[in-house]
Design a protein around this motif. Structure first.
Motif, PDB file in Angstrom:
ATOM      1  N   ASP A  85       8.326   5.832 -21.367  1.00 37.81           N
ATOM      2  CA  ASP A  85       9.608   6.504 -21.126  1.00 37.81           C
ATOM      3  C   ASP A  85       9.810   6.853 -19.650  1.00 37.81           C
ATOM      4  OD1 ASP A  85       7.849   8.608 -20.833  1.00 37.81           O
ATOM      5  OD2 ASP A  85       8.875   9.946 -22.252  1.00 37.81           O
ATOM      6  N   LEU A  86       8.835   6.532 -18.819  1.00 38.04           N
ATOM      7  CA  LEU A  86       8.929   6.747 -17.372  1.00 38.04           C
ATOM      8  C   LEU A  86       9.362   8.169 -17.029  1.00 38.04           C
ATOM      9  CD1 LEU A  86      10.381   3.268 -16.357  1.00 38.04           C
ATOM     10  CD2 LEU A  86       8.057   4.091 -16.030  1.00 38.04           C
ATOM     11  N   ASP A  87       8.615   9.118 -17.595  1.00 36.62           N
ATOM     12  CA  ASP A  87       8.798  10.516 -17.217  1.00 36.62           C
ATOM     13  C   ASP A  87       7.968  10.781 -15.954  1.00 36.62           C
ATOM     14  OD1 ASP A  87       6.206  10.537 -18.186  1.00 36.62           O
ATOM     15  OD2 ASP A  87       6.583  11.973 -19.809  1.00 36.62           O
ATOM     16  N   ALA A  88       7.741  12.055 -15.642  1.00 37.84           N
ATOM     17  CA  ALA A  88       7.075  12.374 -14.365  1.00 37.84           C
ATOM     18  C   ALA A  88       5.584  12.020 -14.362  1.00 37.84           C
ATOM     19  CB  ALA A  88       7.255  13.852 -14.050  1.00 37.84           C
ATOM     20  N   TRP A  89       4.971  11.907 -15.532  1.00 36.62           N
ATOM     21  CA  TRP A  89       3.533  11.654 -15.585  1.00 36.62           C
ATOM     22  C   TRP A  89       3.180  10.305 -14.964  1.00 36.62           C
ATOM     23  CZ3 TRP A  89       0.457   7.849 -17.702  1.00 36.62           C
ATOM     24  CH2 TRP A  89      -0.930   8.119 -17.716  1.00 36.62           C
ATOM     25  N   ALA A  90       2.096  10.294 -14.215  1.00 39.81           N
ATOM     26  CA  ALA A  90       1.594   9.062 -13.629  1.00 39.81           C
ATOM     27  C   ALA A  90       0.094   9.163 -13.419  1.00 39.81           C
ATOM     28  CB  ALA A  90       2.277   8.780 -12.291  1.00 39.81           C
ATOM     29  N   GLY A 131       0.777  -1.221   0.000  1.00 37.97           N
ATOM     30  CA  GLY A 131       0.000   0.000   0.000  1.00 37.97           C
ATOM     31  C   GLY A 131       0.814   1.279   0.000  1.00 37.97           C
ATOM     32  N   VAL A 132       2.138   1.176   0.177  1.00 41.08           N
ATOM     33  CA  VAL A 132       2.987   2.366   0.113  1.00 41.08           C
ATOM     34  C   VAL A 132       2.868   2.991  -1.277  1.00 41.08           C
ATOM     35  CG1 VAL A 132       5.404   3.139   0.055  1.00 41.08           C
ATOM     36  CG2 VAL A 132       4.608   1.655   1.905  1.00 41.08           C
ATOM     37  N   THR A 133       2.693   4.307  -1.321  1.00 42.63           N
ATOM     38  CA  THR A 133       2.552   5.003  -2.609  1.00 42.63           C
ATOM     39  C   THR A 133       3.932   5.347  -3.166  1.00 42.63           C
ATOM     40  OG1 THR A 133       2.331   7.125  -1.477  1.00 42.63           O
ATOM     41  CG2 THR A 133       0.299   5.936  -2.012  1.00 42.63           C
ATOM     42  N   TRP A 134       3.993   5.491  -4.499  1.00 39.49           N
ATOM     43  CA  TRP A 134       5.321   5.660  -5.095  1.00 39.49           C
ATOM     44  C   TRP A 134       5.272   6.415  -6.408  1.00 39.49           C
ATOM     45  CZ3 TRP A 134       7.854   2.074  -8.961  1.00 39.49           C
ATOM     46  CH2 TRP A 134       6.905   1.337  -9.694  1.00 39.49           C
ATOM     47  N   GLN A 135       6.442   6.878  -6.814  1.00 44.38           N
ATOM     48  CA  GLN A 135       6.645   7.488  -8.112  1.00 44.38           C
ATOM     49  C   GLN A 135       7.882   6.842  -8.751  1.00 44.38           C
ATOM     50  OE1 GLN A 135       5.756   8.786 -10.694  1.00 44.38           O
ATOM     51  NE2 GLN A 135       6.331  10.909 -11.034  1.00 44.38           N
ATOM     52  N   GLY A 168      -3.522  -5.953  -3.184  1.00 51.59           N
ATOM     53  CA  GLY A 168      -2.670  -5.237  -2.257  1.00 51.59           C
ATOM     54  C   GLY A 168      -1.522  -4.495  -2.915  1.00 51.59           C
ATOM     55  N   PHE A 169      -1.528  -4.429  -4.259  1.00 49.82           N
ATOM     56  CA  PHE A 169      -0.433  -3.795  -4.979  1.00 49.82           C
ATOM     57  C   PHE A 169      -0.552  -2.267  -4.935  1.00 49.82           C
ATOM     58  CE2 PHE A 169       0.170  -7.512  -8.235  1.00 49.82           C
ATOM     59  CZ  PHE A 169       0.339  -8.391  -7.187  1.00 49.82           C
ATOM     60  N   SER A 170       0.589  -1.600  -5.065  1.00 52.71           N
ATOM     61  CA  SER A 170       0.651  -0.152  -5.278  1.00 52.71           C
ATOM     62  C   SER A 170       0.802   0.072  -6.778  1.00 52.71           C
ATOM     63  CB  SER A 170       1.837   0.452  -4.521  1.00 52.71           C
ATOM     64  OG  SER A 170       1.734   0.196  -3.138  1.00 52.71           O
ATOM     65  N   SER A 171      -0.318   0.255  -7.461  1.00 49.86           N
ATOM     66  CA  SER A 171      -0.343   0.244  -8.923  1.00 49.86           C
ATOM     67  C   SER A 171      -0.574   1.621  -9.511  1.00 49.86           C
ATOM     68  CB  SER A 171      -1.459  -0.688  -9.428  1.00 49.86           C
ATOM     69  OG  SER A 171      -1.222  -2.022  -9.054  1.00 49.86           O
ATOM     70  N   MET A 172      -0.025   1.825 -10.694  1.00 50.85           N
ATOM     71  CA  MET A 172      -0.284   3.048 -11.447  1.00 50.85           C
ATOM     72  C   MET A 172      -0.013   2.804 -12.923  1.00 50.85           C
ATOM     73  SD  MET A 172       2.970   5.460 -10.397  1.00 50.85           S
ATOM     74  CE  MET A 172       4.622   4.760 -10.232  1.00 50.85           C
ATOM     75  N   ARG A 173      -0.549   3.712 -13.736  1.00 54.37           N
ATOM     76  CA  ARG A 173      -0.224   3.693 -15.151  1.00 54.37           C
ATOM     77  C   ARG A 173       0.895   4.704 -15.393  1.00 54.37           C
ATOM     78  NH1 ARG A 173      -4.135   4.494 -20.522  1.00 54.37           N
ATOM     79  NH2 ARG A 173      -2.534   3.828 -22.002  1.00 54.37           N
ATOM     80  N   GLN A 209      10.341   7.600 -11.835  1.00 55.75           N
ATOM     81  CA  GLN A 209      10.729   8.548 -12.873  1.00 55.75           C
ATOM     82  C   GLN A 209      12.187   8.348 -13.256  1.00 55.75           C
ATOM     83  OE1 GLN A 209      10.000  12.772 -12.208  1.00 55.75           O
ATOM     84  NE2 GLN A 209      11.053  13.288 -14.122  1.00 55.75           N
ATOM     85  N   LEU A 210      12.402   7.866 -14.476  1.00 54.51           N
ATOM     86  CA  LEU A 210      13.763   7.585 -14.942  1.00 54.51           C
ATOM     87  C   LEU A 210      14.222   8.536 -16.035  1.00 54.51           C
ATOM     88  CD1 LEU A 210      13.760   3.672 -15.011  1.00 54.51           C
ATOM     89  CD2 LEU A 210      14.361   5.218 -13.135  1.00 54.51           C
ATOM     90  N   THR A 211      13.334   9.411 -16.525  1.00 53.37           N
ATOM     91  CA  THR A 211      13.734  10.387 -17.537  1.00 53.37           C
ATOM     92  C   THR A 211      13.249  11.777 -17.139  1.00 53.37           C
ATOM     93  OG1 THR A 211      11.733  10.051 -18.876  1.00 53.37           O
ATOM     94  CG2 THR A 211      13.626   8.664 -19.392  1.00 53.37           C
ATOM     95  N   GLY A 212      13.986  12.775 -17.593  1.00 50.32           N
ATOM     96  CA  GLY A 212      13.618  14.153 -17.292  1.00 50.32           C
ATOM     97  C   GLY A 212      14.053  14.571 -15.902  1.00 50.32           C
ATOM     98  N   SER A 213      13.877  15.845 -15.618  1.00 49.60           N
ATOM     99  CA  SER A 213      14.221  16.385 -14.302  1.00 49.60           C
ATOM    100  C   SER A 213      13.190  15.896 -13.281  1.00 49.60           C
ATOM    101  CB  SER A 213      14.215  17.907 -14.384  1.00 49.60           C
ATOM    102  OG  SER A 213      14.672  18.468 -13.189  1.00 49.60           O
ATOM    103  N   VAL A 214      13.658  15.289 -12.203  1.00 49.55           N
ATOM    104  CA  VAL A 214      12.756  14.655 -11.244  1.00 49.55           C
ATOM    105  C   VAL A 214      11.840  15.690 -10.591  1.00 49.55           C
ATOM    106  CG1 VAL A 214      12.604  13.347  -9.087  1.00 49.55           C
ATOM    107  CG2 VAL A 214      14.355  12.758 -10.788  1.00 49.55           C
ATOM    108  N   ASP A 215      10.552  15.430 -10.658  1.00 49.49           N
ATOM    109  CA  ASP A 215       9.557  16.287 -10.001  1.00 49.49           C
ATOM    110  C   ASP A 215       9.431  15.850  -8.549  1.00 49.49           C
ATOM    111  OD1 ASP A 215       7.415  17.711  -9.073  1.00 49.49           O
ATOM    112  OD2 ASP A 215       5.989  17.000 -10.594  1.00 49.49           O
TER     113      ASP A 215
END
Length: 257
Positions: free
Chosen positions: A248-253, A32-36, A239-244, A38-44
């Motif tokens: 390119d794994l930029d800041a968008w989520a 349940g831990v939330t996450w981001q 129980g997963f911490s899921s997102m779309r 981001q592997l490209t671009g300036s980290v937000d």
């Protein structure tokens, strides 16, 4: 373990047969831990989540410190099972460990049987992870045995390499993520602290990751091609911490929480 009064779980050669949860001081994320990610671009750094997974080499110390100041855990991404020609240490890999392309530009599979060669290189990367202040590590491309690498890698070869990585991380006070490699979850879960998965919903593999949840460990999951309305109900129920995310794994989520 050196800064703790708790007995060190590693024996003299750096190996350990004990579960990761016995290593003192590790960041151990629960389901349940939330996450981001981001592997490209300036980290937000302003994204309101509990953990950030960012690139080891490209993320400056100032970003790690800014995230820590906001109370975030920070995980370093590195590829352990592939060679990337754009990394600053790319020249230290001998040609003898290079396999076929893994499909990404400038990347080739590595011969993970060659721990004599790859071990010191990965340990140096983990030392950099520690120097920059990270809390954990994501080891990418640790399922070569299930891919066309150009090497005759066995499941046992892969387990040996992956366990080596987890124990090298733990020896440095870093928690370790098992990335994908769903076929070996049952065997590897005791050595790893959380899982990171790409597209288990699309490939109908999410159930294979539930041993992590059952052990009280987070599963961080992304899909790229399907909408959150389709996969979130299923993976959140697990129980997963899921997102779309975008590929390119930029800041968008687009998170499920």
């Amino acid at each position: 373990g050196a800064t703790s009064s708790t007995p060190d779980t590693n024996d003299a050669d750096g190996g350990s047969d004990l579960p990761s949860s016995t290593v003192p001081g590790l960041w151990l994320p629960s389901p349940g831990v939330t996450w981001q990610w981001q592997l490209t671009g300036s980290v937000d750094v302003g994204v309101d989540v509990e953990m950030f997974d960012v690139d080891l080499f490209e993320t400056p110390v100032s970003v790690v410190e800014a995230l820590h100041a906001r109370g975030r855990a920070v995980v370093c991404y590195l590829s352990a099972g592939s060679w990337e020609d754009f990394r600053p240490d790319s020249g230290v890999f001998p040609d003898s460990v290079f396999g076929r392309s893994n499909g990404c530009p400038g990347e080739r599979w590595l011969d993970v049987r060659r721990l004599d060669v790859l071990g010191p290189i990965m340990e140096a990367r983990l030392d950099l992870c520690v120097e920059k202040g990270f809390d954990g590590v994501e080891f990418d491309n640790v399922d070569g045995f299930a891919n066309d690498t150009g090497f005759d890698l066995t499941a046992a070869d892969q387990v040996a390499f992956n366990v080596f990585l987890a124990e090298a991380a733990h020896a440095r006070g870093l928690s370790a993520a098992l990335k994908n490699d769903v076929e070996q979850v049952a065997e590897l879960e005791p050595f790893f602290d959380f899982a990171i998965n790409e597209e288990c919903y699309v490939y109908d593999e999410c159930a294979a990751l539930t041993p992590f949840i059952d052990a009280g460990k987070a599963v961080f999951h992304v899909e790229y091609e399907v909408s959150t309305s389709e996969f979130c109900p299923a993976t959140t129920a697990l129980g997963f911490s899921s997102m779309r995310k975008r590929l390119d794994l930029d800041a968008w989520a687009d998170p499920c929480w």
